[in-house]
Design an enzyme around this catalytic site. Structure first.
Site, short mmCIF file in Angstrom:
data_model
loop_
_atom_site.label_atom_id
_atom_site.label_comp_id
_atom_site.label_asym_id
_atom_site.label_seq_id
_atom_site.Cartn_x
_atom_site.Cartn_y
_atom_site.Cartn_z
CG PHE A 2 35.66 56.19 81.78
CD1 PHE A 2 34.31 56.44 81.57
CD2 PHE A 2 36.06 54.86 81.86
CE1 PHE A 2 33.38 55.41 81.46
CE2 PHE A 2 35.15 53.82 81.74
CZ PHE A 2 33.81 54.10 81.55
CE LYS A 3 33.44 52.17 84.21
NZ LYS A 3 33.06 50.79 84.47
CG ASP A 4 37.95 59.30 88.99
OD1 ASP A 4 37.57 58.63 89.95
OD2 ASP A 4 39.12 59.32 88.60
CB ALA B 16 32.01 57.98 90.68
CB THR C 43 32.24 50.90 88.30
OG1 THR C 43 32.02 51.07 86.90
CG2 THR C 43 31.06 51.47 89.05
#
Length: 431
Positions: free
Chosen positions: A106-108, A111, A140
Site C-alpha cells: 500500500f505504501k506505493d 512513496a 516502506t
C-alpha cells in the site's frame, strides 16, 4: 497552506518546506494550519467522478501555493495508475486491495506521490542534492526505493532492522542499486526510526547534507493515503449502509490519513485500528493513558511499532478530546496465533488468500461488527501475501504464485551495509 510543528517551537512552513525538511527543527511533526471541508454534493455524486479527479479535490487545498494545478494533476495521475479492487469476503465484509502497485504494498501510493513532489521541487533547486532518509519495518523501504529510483538529485538511505523483515521485503530494498543504499541495523524498527529523527537534529550532518524523510511522518507520504478511503467509499456507497474501515496499524500514518479524510467530509461511519501485540493505541483507547513500549517481533512485522509517530496527529485531529476520539476510533490487538487462525478462516470461507496484516485487520473488523451488525465493513489488505511467503504457505498449506514482476527482484544479489548504532549512521552520512 501553512504547516505548523506539533511541538509548537518552530516557525510555520509552506508545504514545500515541510516536505523537504521531513520533520520540523523542533523535532515535531508538521500539521496543516487549516482543514478544508468538501461539500455534501461532492459525495452525493461521487460515483460519477474519476478516481484522479476525486484525489485532486481531496488533496489540492493542502498543497495550495506549492504545486500548480496541472503539475499536481499529473503527479496524481502517475501515482494512481493501478487498480484498487474491493473483494467481497462475507455478506457484510469486504477487503480493499492496496497492493496492486509496483512493490506490491500500500505504501506505493505515498512513496510515488512524495517522490514526484520532491522531484518537482528539486527541478526548481537543481543545485541542492537531497538525501532521503527512511526507516522501515517492512514495506516502506521497498516502496520508497522504487518510487525514488533514478530520480535526479536525490539519494535514498534506508534503515531496516536486521532479521526482522521478510525475505521478499529485504530483496526489494537491497537490490536496486543506483541512488539507493540500504543500512542493515542491529536493532528494532523503533531504533531505526529514532536514528532517523536524531540525524535530522545533528548539525554536523545537516550542515553538509539536505535531509528529508520518506516515512509517514512526512506530509507528502501521509496525506495521499487519504485517497484509499475515497476510493473505498466510491465503490461501496451502493450498499447504502454505514461504512466501517479496519486498518492494520503500526506507525498509524494510514489510519490517520483516513481520519483526515473524514475531517474533510468523507462519510465513513467508524474506523478500527487493528494491531498485533504491539498494542499501544488499543491500550490507550481503554485507559486514556499513552504508554510507549519496546516493540516485539511478530509475523505481521510492518506493525511492530512500540511508539507510533503519527498518533500525535490523530490526537490533534480530535483536539486531544479523548471522548470524541473514542466515538470515531476503536482498537483491538491480536496474537500471532490468532492471526494464523484468521488466515485459515478467510481462506476456508471465501477462498481468499490474505497476508498476516490483512488478517489482523479482518479480526478487528469482525470483532467490531459483532455489536454493529447493520454496518458494512472492509479491512485494508496492505501487502500481497507473497511478501510473507513462509507464513502464508505454512499456515494455509498452499503454494502462493510469485508475481512476474517480483521474480527478477528475488534473483538479484543483496547489497547492504551493517551498522550497530547511531554513530554508524552518522559516519556513513558524513563520509
Amino acid at each position: 497552506m501553512i504547516y505548523n510543528s506539533l511541538n509548537n517551537k518552530s516557525e510555520p512552513a509552506k508545504f514545500e518546506e515541510a516536505v523537504v525538511r521531513g520533520i520540523a527543527p523542533d523535532r515535531g511533526l508538521y500539521f496543516p494550519e487549516k482543514i478544508h471541508r468538501l461539500p455534501d454534493s461532492f459525495f452525493e455524486n461521487i460515483e460519477s467522478k474519476s478516481i484522479p479527479d476525486i484525489a485532486y479535490d481531496a488533496i489540492a487545498p493542502f498543497l495550495e501555493g506549492s504545486i500548480p494545478e496541472l503539475e499536481l494533476k499529473k503527479i496524481i495521475s502517475e501515482t494512481l495508475d493501478f487498480e484498487f479492487p474491493v473483494i467481497p469476503i462475507h455478506d457484510n465484509i469486504g477487503t480493499l486491495e492496496l497492493f496492486q502497485g509496483p512493490t506490491l504494498a500500500f505504501k506505493d501510493v505515498g512513496a510515488r506521490f512524495m517522490a514526484r513532489c520532491l522531484g518537482y521541487f528539486n527541478k526548481e533547486n537543481s543545485s541542492q542534492k537531497v538525501t532521503v532518509l527512511v526507516a522501515t519495518s517492512g514495506d516502506t523501504g521497498g516502496a520508497v526505493a522504487n518510487g525514488f529510483l533514478g530520480v535526479s538529485g536525490i539519494e535514498v538511505v534506508i534503515l531496516y532492522p536486521k532479521g526482522k523483515v521478510s525475505k521478499v521485503q529485504e530483496q526489494q530494498l537491497t537490490t536496486l542499486g543506483q541512488n539507493i543504499t540500504a543500512l542493515e541495523v542491529n536493532g528494532t524498527f523503533d531504533d531505526c526510526q529514532d536514528m532517523v529523527k536524531t540525524a535530522f537534529l545533528d548539525q554536523e550532518i545537516t550542515t553538509q547534507k539536505q535531509l528529508t524523510s520518506a516515512n509517514s511522518i512526512n506530509v507528502a507520504r501521509w496525506l495521499p493515503q487519504m485517497f484509499y478511503y475515497f476510493i473505498a467509499y466510491r465503490e461501496l456507497k451502493k450498499h447504502n449502509k454505514p461504512l466501517v474501515i479496519s486498518v492494520p496499524s503500526g506507525n498509524f500514518g494510514n489510519i490517520c490519513a483516513g481520519l483526515m479524510a473524514h475531517q474533510i467530509g468523507l462519510p465513513i461511519d467508524h474506523f478500527v485500528a487493528s494491531t498485533n501485540i504491539n498494542d499501544v493505541v488499543p491500550d490507550y483507547l481503554k485507559t486514556g493513558v499513552y504508554k510507549p513500549i519496546k516493540s516485539s517481533p511478530t509475523i505481521s512485522n510492518a506493525m511492530d511499532v512500540g511508539d507510533p509517530s503519527n498518533f500525535i496527529r490523530i490526537l490533534k485531529i480530535f483536539g486531544n478530546n479523548f471522548e470524541n476520539l473514542k466515538e470515531m476510533l476503536s482498537g483491538y490487538r491480536y496474537t500471532d496465533e490468532e492471526t494464523r487462525v484468521a488466515l485459515k478462516e478467510i481462506h476456508q470461507t471465501s477462498g481468499y488468500v490474505a497476508d498476516p496484516h490483512g488478517a489482523v485487520g479482518y479480526l478487528g473488523l469482525k470483532d467490531y461488527l459483532k455489536n454493529h451488525p447493520n454496518k458494512y465493513g472492509i479491512f485494508l489488505e496492505t501487502a500481497h501475501p507473497v511478501k510473507f511467503l513462509d507464513t502464508v504457505e505454512e499456515t494455509l498449506d498452499i503454494k502462493v504464485e510469485v508475481p512476474e514482476r517480483l521474480q527478477e527482484t528475488l534473483s538479484k544479489t543483496k547489497k547492504s551495509i551493517e551498522i550497530n548504532d547511531y554513530q554508524g549512521l552518522k559516519k556513513f552520512l558524513i563520509h
